[in-house]
Design a protein around this motif. Structure first.
Motif, PDB file in Angstrom:
ATOM      1  N   ILE A 124     -27.334  81.651  12.655  1.00  0.00           N
ATOM      2  CA  ILE A 124     -26.123  82.465  12.727  1.00  0.00           C
ATOM      3  C   ILE A 124     -26.063  83.115  14.104  1.00  0.00           C
ATOM      4  O   ILE A 124     -27.006  83.799  14.508  1.00  0.00           O
ATOM      5  N   LEU A 125     -24.966  82.868  14.829  1.00  0.00           N
ATOM      6  CA  LEU A 125     -24.814  83.406  16.183  1.00  0.00           C
ATOM      7  C   LEU A 125     -23.435  84.026  16.362  1.00  0.00           C
ATOM      8  O   LEU A 125     -22.492  83.669  15.651  1.00  0.00           O
ATOM      9  N   SER A 126     -23.348  84.906  17.336  1.00  0.00           N
ATOM     10  CA  SER A 126     -22.043  85.427  17.758  1.00  0.00           C
ATOM     11  C   SER A 126     -21.515  84.562  18.885  1.00  0.00           C
ATOM     12  O   SER A 126     -22.291  83.906  19.604  1.00  0.00           O
ATOM     13  N   GLU A 127     -20.205  84.553  19.030  1.00  0.00           N
ATOM     14  CA  GLU A 127     -19.612  83.790  20.130  1.00  0.00           C
ATOM     15  C   GLU A 127     -20.225  84.222  21.453  1.00  0.00           C
ATOM     16  O   GLU A 127     -20.518  85.402  21.661  1.00  0.00           O
ATOM     17  N   ALA A 128     -20.400  83.254  22.340  1.00  0.00           N
ATOM     18  CA  ALA A 128     -20.954  83.432  23.689  1.00  0.00           C
ATOM     19  C   ALA A 128     -22.480  83.471  23.710  1.00  0.00           C
ATOM     20  O   ALA A 128     -23.074  83.467  24.796  1.00  0.00           O
ATOM     21  N   ALA A 129     -23.105  83.516  22.544  1.00  0.00           N
ATOM     22  CA  ALA A 129     -24.573  83.468  22.515  1.00  0.00           C
ATOM     23  C   ALA A 129     -25.042  82.067  22.879  1.00  0.00           C
ATOM     24  O   ALA A 129     -24.314  81.091  22.740  1.00  0.00           O
ATOM     25  N   SER A 130     -26.287  81.979  23.330  1.00  0.00           N
ATOM     26  CA  SER A 130     -26.859  80.672  23.657  1.00  0.00           C
ATOM     27  C   SER A 130     -27.480  80.062  22.404  1.00  0.00           C
ATOM     28  O   SER A 130     -27.936  80.758  21.499  1.00  0.00           O
ATOM     29  N   LEU A 131     -27.498  78.746  22.394  1.00  0.00           N
ATOM     30  CA  LEU A 131     -27.974  78.003  21.225  1.00  0.00           C
ATOM     31  C   LEU A 131     -29.104  77.073  21.613  1.00  0.00           C
ATOM     32  O   LEU A 131     -29.051  76.401  22.647  1.00  0.00           O
ATOM     33  N   GLU A 132     -30.127  77.025  20.785  1.00  0.00           N
ATOM     34  CA  GLU A 132     -31.130  75.973  20.880  1.00  0.00           C
ATOM     35  C   GLU A 132     -31.567  75.599  19.477  1.00  0.00           C
ATOM     36  O   GLU A 132     -32.044  76.447  18.724  1.00  0.00           O
ATOM     37  N   LEU A 133     -31.383  74.342  19.123  1.00  0.00           N
ATOM     38  CA  LEU A 133     -31.797  73.816  17.824  1.00  0.00           C
ATOM     39  C   LEU A 133     -32.962  72.863  18.038  1.00  0.00           C
ATOM     40  O   LEU A 133     -32.882  71.949  18.848  1.00  0.00           O
ATOM     41  N   GLY A 134     -34.016  73.086  17.263  1.00  0.00           N
ATOM     42  CA  GLY A 134     -35.214  72.292  17.438  1.00  0.00           C
ATOM     43  C   GLY A 134     -35.186  70.987  16.654  1.00  0.00           C
ATOM     44  O   GLY A 134     -34.628  70.908  15.561  1.00  0.00           O
ATOM     45  N   CYS A 135     -35.798  69.958  17.246  1.00  0.00           N
ATOM     46  CA  CYS A 135     -35.943  68.666  16.578  1.00  0.00           C
ATOM     47  C   CYS A 135     -37.251  68.042  17.046  1.00  0.00           C
ATOM     48  O   CYS A 135     -37.464  67.884  18.257  1.00  0.00           O
ATOM     49  N   PHE A 163     -42.939  65.229  21.526  1.00  0.00           N
ATOM     50  CA  PHE A 163     -42.142  64.506  20.522  1.00  0.00           C
ATOM     51  C   PHE A 163     -40.924  65.342  20.119  1.00  0.00           C
ATOM     52  O   PHE A 163     -40.607  65.459  18.931  1.00  0.00           O
ATOM     53  N   SER A 164     -40.268  65.931  21.102  1.00  0.00           N
ATOM     54  CA  SER A 164     -39.152  66.816  20.784  1.00  0.00           C
ATOM     55  C   SER A 164     -37.873  66.380  21.475  1.00  0.00           C
ATOM     56  O   SER A 164     -37.904  65.718  22.522  1.00  0.00           O
ATOM     57  N   PHE A 165     -36.763  66.783  20.894  1.00  0.00           N
ATOM     58  CA  PHE A 165     -35.435  66.475  21.435  1.00  0.00           C
ATOM     59  C   PHE A 165     -34.528  67.625  21.009  1.00  0.00           C
ATOM     60  O   PHE A 165     -33.697  67.508  20.122  1.00  0.00           O
ATOM     61  N   ASN A 166     -34.688  68.767  21.681  1.00  0.00           N
ATOM     62  CA  ASN A 166     -33.964  69.972  21.289  1.00  0.00           C
ATOM     63  C   ASN A 166     -32.550  69.993  21.853  1.00  0.00           C
ATOM     64  O   ASN A 166     -32.308  69.592  22.995  1.00  0.00           O
ATOM     65  N   LEU A 167     -31.648  70.505  21.058  1.00  0.00           N
ATOM     66  CA  LEU A 167     -30.231  70.592  21.425  1.00  0.00           C
ATOM     67  C   LEU A 167     -29.939  71.983  21.967  1.00  0.00           C
ATOM     68  O   LEU A 167     -30.392  72.983  21.394  1.00  0.00           O
ATOM     69  N   ARG A 168     -29.151  72.056  23.041  1.00  0.00           N
ATOM     70  CA  ARG A 168     -28.845  73.357  23.632  1.00  0.00           C
ATOM     71  C   ARG A 168     -27.366  73.445  23.999  1.00  0.00           C
ATOM     72  O   ARG A 168     -26.707  72.430  24.261  1.00  0.00           O
ATOM     73  N   LYS A 169     -26.897  74.687  24.018  1.00  0.00           N
ATOM     74  CA  LYS A 169     -25.568  74.981  24.548  1.00  0.00           C
ATOM     75  C   LYS A 169     -25.612  76.400  25.081  1.00  0.00           C
ATOM     76  O   LYS A 169     -26.053  77.314  24.374  1.00  0.00           O
ATOM     77  N   PRO A 170     -25.189  76.626  26.324  1.00  0.00           N
ATOM     78  CA  PRO A 170     -25.331  77.942  26.943  1.00  0.00           C
ATOM     79  C   PRO A 170     -24.496  79.029  26.261  1.00  0.00           C
ATOM     80  O   PRO A 170     -24.921  80.178  26.202  1.00  0.00           O
TER      81      PRO A 170
END
Lengths: 113, 112
Positions: A12-23, A72-79
């Motif tokens: 759960i994030l607020s708008e404009a926060a940065s995102l990183e999802l682990g894989c 062995f990772s492929f993390n997804l990000r969005k600033p």
């Protein structure tokens, strides 16, 4: 056997926060890596993919992912996330182009405005 | 350019019945894969068809079978339905040897 692990079940994030999802994936050989997104009421869409070359790949809508072979990772990000990024995100892997995709369980991203 | 289409969109069956789901691949694609997505889970691979033959199969029982037609469209058949077969069934198409699989909207099956 190949497997994919996504660490975060619900983010759960607020708008404009940065995102990183682990894989993280489990497979000893060469793999192809994908992130798919499923917006509410829509079908699975490809965000980005990695096959070879530059380990930092850029996808649609400002998303990027980094392949770290040693981890062995492929993390997804969005600033900076937007309300419209609210969706289910799936990491997937296959051993050869066009063959069976092995998916993680998915991460639900909720962005509040 | 039409994407992957699936029919029907929703289906309700009772235990023991049989069901057939249909998929038309994206224009120019010759390979069709089927996935099962249970609630709260990621898609699981059922099987893949290429040149009208099952080329790869996941860990699903023989109750799950399929077919690919000369025009590359495909059917998924499930016999002797169980409650646990309730799920979203996804079809994905690709061009042989190419990397990306494109998904359809899915068929939501409810088994009562």
């Amino acid at each position: 056997a190949q497997s994919v692990s996504q660490h975060n079940h619900h983010v759960i994030l607020s708008e404009a926060a940065s995102l990183e999802l682990g894989c993280n994936y489990s497979y000893g050989g060469t793999v192809n890596l994908f992130w798919y997104v499923q917006y509410p009421g829509q079908h699975l869409q490809l965000l980005l993919k990695y096959f070879s070359g530059d380990p930092l790949v850029k996808g649609i809508k400002g998303f990027e992912a980094e392949f770290i072979k040693s981890k062995f990772s492929f993390n997804l990000r969005k600033p900076s996330v937007q309300w419209s990024d609210t969706a289910e995100y799936f990491c997937a892997v296959n051993a050869r182009a066009g063959t069976a995709l092995i998916f993680g369980k998915g991460t639900t991203l909720s962005v509040s405005s | 350019d039409a994407g992957v289409t699936q029919s029907p969109t929703h289906l309700i069956k009772t235990r023991g019945q049989q069901v057939t789901l249909r998929c038309s691949p994206k224009s120019g694609h010759d390979t069709v894969s089927w996935y099962q997505q249970a609630l709260g889970q990621g898609p699981q691979f059922i099987f893949q068809y290429y040149e009208e033959e099952e080329r790869q199969r996941g860990n699903f029982p023989d109750r799950f079978s399929g077919h690919q037609f000369p025009n590359y469209s495909s059917e998924l058949n499930v016999n002797a339905l169980l409650l646990g077969d309730s799920a979203l069934y996804l079809c994905a198409s690709s061009f042989e040897g190419r990397e990306t699989q494109y998904f359809g909207p899915g068929t939501r099956l409810l088994v009562l």
